[in-house]
Design a protein around this motif. Structure first.
Motif: not given
Length: 391
Positions: A179-200
């Motif tokens: 039901e009402d999925p969100l775009p993945l870009s709204q969930i992705i977080r940048t992390t403290f580790f340069t070059g890695i983003d996280l979908a928690p």
């Protein structure tokens, strides 16, 4: 009975006590704002990651081709992950052949999606996934780590507290729910580790397992096995590699990750009990994936590999199990095993990886052995990605 206990109340009490204790442990280990920071790397480590000699690295500074970095009073240079990326871009700009220093995707290359999975907890799945993500990021790849395990260990290792931060929302579940999925870009977080983003990840991912049978009855489209791949389409141009840490069972979440994957890493601890359990896991996987394939899911993989985990070279029975697996699966067993190491487990006590901790915190030989083992594994994985891109 005088001493009878209500199991639900007792478990809830245990959960609340543990949650409070974890909260206080996190505050001791990290600052109150709980943001992890990545350490700096020595000149030797920086040169190894960049694929150049330390003398060439010194010459780059001498010729003012790269900016100054943090230098100790004794004159030793230390490099942040941002510094490494800036140097990589500078070297790439004058390289004779493209991709010498930035080895990620080129026009026409598809994103590589790698699932780490095993049927059994404790097989080193999350440890393997995060070390691979970090090594690739340090080597200049753009990485998205996707945590689809409700236990969310990968999310925790990035300095989040899933039980507080993502109790109701903010996980990959929001992008694949019916039901009402969100775009993945709204969930992705940048992390403290340069070059890695996280979908928690988080406990709410269990809902996907519970809702899917109903969705199948009502023929909700896209079907469960296509939802993850669809969610990734929106962001895949931003990454070279996407890494899934799967839950330790073959449910709808794992199958949806497999249907989005281009490569599969099955972690296996080399003892007969684990191998017997893996045998059942593979049989079940094949049968379930047959069903999914018949329903129209793509099952095209560039590679599948067995990664020997927690290996002790001096252990005779383990050597026999590894020989047995190599005889059975041939080249599908990775050449480099991941050694069992106190350095890896000790780093885990403070929710860190080997690439994050300082070498000085460990006995030198113990640390070097663990790092060398991980680098061999991850560089072998990198070469599989490069082969998949036809290089």
């Amino acid at each position: 009975m005088a001493n009878s206990i209500h199991i639900n109340e007792r478990i809830r009490e245990n959960a609340e006590n543990l949650s409070a204790a974890l909260q206080s442990h996190m505050l001791k280990v990290f600052a109150p704002d709980a943001r992890k920071e990545l350490r700096r790397f020595s000149a030797g480590e920086a040169a190894e990651l960049l694929g150049i000699s330390t003398s060439f690295l010194r010459k780059l500074h001498f010729d003012n081709r790269i900016p100054d970095v943090h230098t100790t009073p004794g004159g030793r240079r230390h490099y942040s992950a941002e510094d490494l990326l800036a140097i990589r871009k500078e070297l790439e700009s004058t390289a004779k052949s493209p991709g010498a220093y930035l080895k990620g995707r080129r026009p026409g290359d598809k994103v590589q999606v790698l699932s780490f999975l095993n049927f059994k907890g404790g097989s080193g799945k999350t440890t393997s996934a995060i070390h691979t993500a970090q090594r690739l990021a340090l080597k200049g790849y753009r990485v998205l780590a996707v945590d689809i395990d409700p236990q969310a260990s990968l999310t925790t290792l990035f300095g989040y507290r899933p039980e507080y931060d993502f109790l109701e929302s903010g996980t990959i579940y929001d992008a694949i729910r019916y039901e009402d999925p969100l775009p993945l870009s709204q969930i992705i977080r940048t992390t403290f580790f340069t070059g890695i983003d996280l979908a928690p990840g988080g406990l709410i991912l269990q809902e996907f397992e519970h809702e899917t049978p109903q969705a199948l009855i009502h023929n909700v489209q896209p079907a469960f096995f296509a939802r993850m791949a669809m969610a990734l389409q929106e962001v895949e141009a931003d990454y070279d590699v996407i890494i899934f840490d799967c839950p330790p069972q073959l449910g709808y979440l794992t199958m949806s990750a497999l249907c989005a994957s281009t490569g599969v890493m099955i972690t296996v601890v080399p003892n007969m009990l684990d191998v017997a359990s893996m045998s059942q896991f593979l049989q079940m996987s094949a049968e379930l994936l047959d069903v999914v394939a018949n329903a129209g899911a793509s099952m095209e993989f560039d590679f599948l590999r067995f990664l020997i985990n927690r290996y002790e070279p001096s252990d005779g029975p383990q050597q026999q199990v590894v020989a047995f697996l190599r005889q059975l699966f041939g080249n599908e067993v990775m050449v480099a095993p991941m050694l069992k190491s106190t350095a890896i487990s000790d780093a885990g006590l403070t929710q860190q990886t080997i690439y994050e901790v300082e070498r000085s915190q460990f006995h030198r030989n113990t640390y070097d052995r663990a790092v060398d083992s991980l680098n061999l594994v991850n560089d072998e994985i990198e070469s599989l990605l490069q082969q998949a891109w036809g290089r």
